[in-house]
Design a protein around this motif. Structure first.
Motif, PDB file in Angstrom:
ATOM      1  N   ALA A  14       0.830  -1.210   0.000  1.00 14.92           N
ATOM      2  CA  ALA A  14       0.000   0.000   0.000  1.00 14.92           C
ATOM      3  C   ALA A  14       0.864   1.259   0.000  1.00 14.92           C
ATOM      4  O   ALA A  14       0.630   2.197  -0.788  1.00 14.92           O
ATOM      5  N   VAL A  15       1.882   1.284   0.875  1.00 10.54           N
ATOM      6  CA  VAL A  15       2.769   2.451   0.929  1.00 10.54           C
ATOM      7  C   VAL A  15       3.548   2.586  -0.378  1.00 10.54           C
ATOM      8  O   VAL A  15       3.720   3.690  -0.914  1.00 10.54           O
ATOM      9  N   LEU A  17       2.686   1.543  -3.446  1.00 12.79           N
ATOM     10  CA  LEU A  17       1.814   2.003  -4.535  1.00 12.79           C
ATOM     11  C   LEU A  17       1.465   3.478  -4.377  1.00 12.79           C
ATOM     12  O   LEU A  17       1.381   4.215  -5.374  1.00 12.79           O
ATOM     13  N   LEU A  18       1.256   3.904  -3.138  1.00 11.85           N
ATOM     14  CA  LEU A  18       0.980   5.315  -2.896  1.00 11.85           C
ATOM     15  C   LEU A  18       2.176   6.173  -3.306  1.00 11.85           C
ATOM     16  O   LEU A  18       2.015   7.250  -3.896  1.00 11.85           O
ATOM     17  N   ARG A  20       4.343   5.435  -5.608  1.00  9.62           N
ATOM     18  CA  ARG A  20       4.324   5.464  -7.068  1.00  9.62           C
ATOM     19  C   ARG A  20       3.360   6.529  -7.581  1.00  9.62           C
ATOM     20  O   ARG A  20       3.656   7.275  -8.520  1.00  9.62           O
ATOM     21  N   GLY A  21       2.181   6.591  -6.956  1.00  5.52           N
ATOM     22  CA  GLY A  21       1.183   7.574  -7.357  1.00  5.52           C
ATOM     23  C   GLY A  21       1.669   8.991  -7.137  1.00  5.52           C
ATOM     24  O   GLY A  21       1.491   9.866  -7.999  1.00  5.52           O
ATOM     25  N   VAL A  22       2.327   9.236  -5.997  1.00  5.55           N
ATOM     26  CA  VAL A  22       2.843  10.574  -5.703  1.00  5.55           C
ATOM     27  C   VAL A  22       3.900  10.966  -6.726  1.00  5.55           C
ATOM     28  O   VAL A  22       3.928  12.109  -7.214  1.00  5.55           O
ATOM     29  N   HIS A  31      10.328   7.937  -6.496  1.00  6.87           N
ATOM     30  CA  HIS A  31       9.359   7.084  -5.806  1.00  6.87           C
ATOM     31  C   HIS A  31       9.971   6.303  -4.646  1.00  6.87           C
ATOM     32  O   HIS A  31       9.283   5.984  -3.676  1.00  6.87           O
ATOM     33  N   LEU A  38       6.938   8.385   3.250  1.00  6.70           N
ATOM     34  CA  LEU A  38       5.558   7.999   3.595  1.00  6.70           C
ATOM     35  C   LEU A  38       5.554   6.967   4.722  1.00  6.70           C
ATOM     36  O   LEU A  38       4.722   7.033   5.632  1.00  6.70           O
TER      37      LEU A  38
END
Length: 329
Positions: A14-15, A17-18, A20-22, A31, A38
């Protein structure tokens, strides 16, 4: 058995993928660095639930696996060409760091010998792994181990962010930055993250140099064990070849094996491309876990004397090493 790791692994994913999104929204944000930041925010704001701790603890396995897989993207001819120079730099820098920190700890700051040795090994060889290995060799007190480990972790967190910034400000080439980071930063995870945050080529150089440094851990453990045994009048039992093998980071052999297979043509271009993508994802989840294990309050509790010792040692050795590396590369 596997079920107990799932909550923590889910947190790593989860961290990651987040992060990656940021990095897609903010392209300038690497990333891997975002994943660590994060993780730190989550761990120190909400905390890591007990049921997730075992899964989060697997981040070291993801890191080591990523390093092994990364061997496929390292050109063997470059390693052979730079080998003698890299080896000389690694041995010289490691010895210099150990000596400088030992002298500072015992001479200027009057820190007890065991703590000084743990700080020297952590700074000069491979971070917390070296602290633990040397502590086992010299039978160090647990309080001193915690003290040294917390100090090393503090500098891991700081250098992870500072080194790429300094590298870009100074306009360092990929090779110079990677070799410099691999020689002077402490733990493998932050070195890898800082290297790849600078550039993929810098990351490969940093990883290669850092793994060479890591290989010295067994020799350092034996040397410290013999030294402290003689000082105390004990016999240095159990510090021979068995101890060297026990403390040697086995994943280094995997890295070398994959590198050789890739360079002799056993692995085709498609396989190497797949392994490159796999290593990137493995590093992402590993660094998410690294962030989730950083306790800011614990870092704050570190006394000022060990921090000053390591800071002065780091600045002295890092500056000197950068001048030398820039001249050679």
């Amino acid at each position: 058995m596997v079920r107990q790791f799932l909550p923590g692994i889910a947190a790593l994913v989860a961290v990651g993928l987040l992060a990656r999104g940021v990095s897609r929204v903010v392209p300038e944000a690497n990333h891997l660095i975002v994943a660590i930041v994060l993780g730190v925010v989550v761990a120190n704001t909400y905390g890591v639930p007990d049921r997730a701790e075992s899964g989060v603890g697997t981040h070291t396995l993801w890191l080591e696996t990523g390093i092994v897989v990364m061997g496929a993207s390292v050109a063997l001819d470059r390693v052979v060409a730079a080998g003698p120079t890299i080896l000389a730099l690694v041995v010289g820098t490691a010895l210099t760091t150990v000596v400088v920190v030992e002298v500072l700890a015992r001479g200027l700051f009057a820190i007890d010998e065991e703590t000084g040795s743990l700080l020297a090994a952590g700074s000069g060889i491979c971070g917390v792994s070296a602290v633990v290995a040397i502590a086992e060799s010299i039978h160090a007190d647990e309080t001193r181990i915690a003290y040294a480990a917390a100090t090393v972790l503090l500098f891991d967190a700081v250098t992870l962010l500072v080194y790429p910034v300094v590298g870009h400000l100074l306009g360092l080439s990929d090779a110079v930055f990677g070799v410099w980071a691999g020689l002077t930063m402490f733990s493998t995870g932050p070195v890898t993250a800082a290297g790849f945050a600078f550039s993929p080529a810098a990351g490969r150089w940093a990883l290669l140099v850092k793994l060479t440094r890591n290989a010295l851990i067994g020799l350092a453990a034996v040397a410290y064990a013999v030294y402290y045994a003689r000082r105390s009048g004990r016999t240095a039992d159990g510090v021979g070849l068995d101890h060297l093998w026990r403390t040697f980071p086995k994943f280094v052999l995997g890295f070398l094996g994959v590198m050789v297979l890739a360079n002799v043509g056993v692995l085709g271009p498609q396989a190497m491309d797949s392994l490159s993508h796999a290593s990137d994802w493995l590093f992402l989840f590993a660094f998410a876990g690294l962030g989730l294990t950083i306790d800011v309050d614990e870092l704050r509790s570190t006394g000022y004397e060990p921090v000053l010792v390591v800071f002065v040692g780091l600045v002295t050795v890092s500056t000197t090493a950068l001048i030398v590396v820039a001249a050679l590369f």
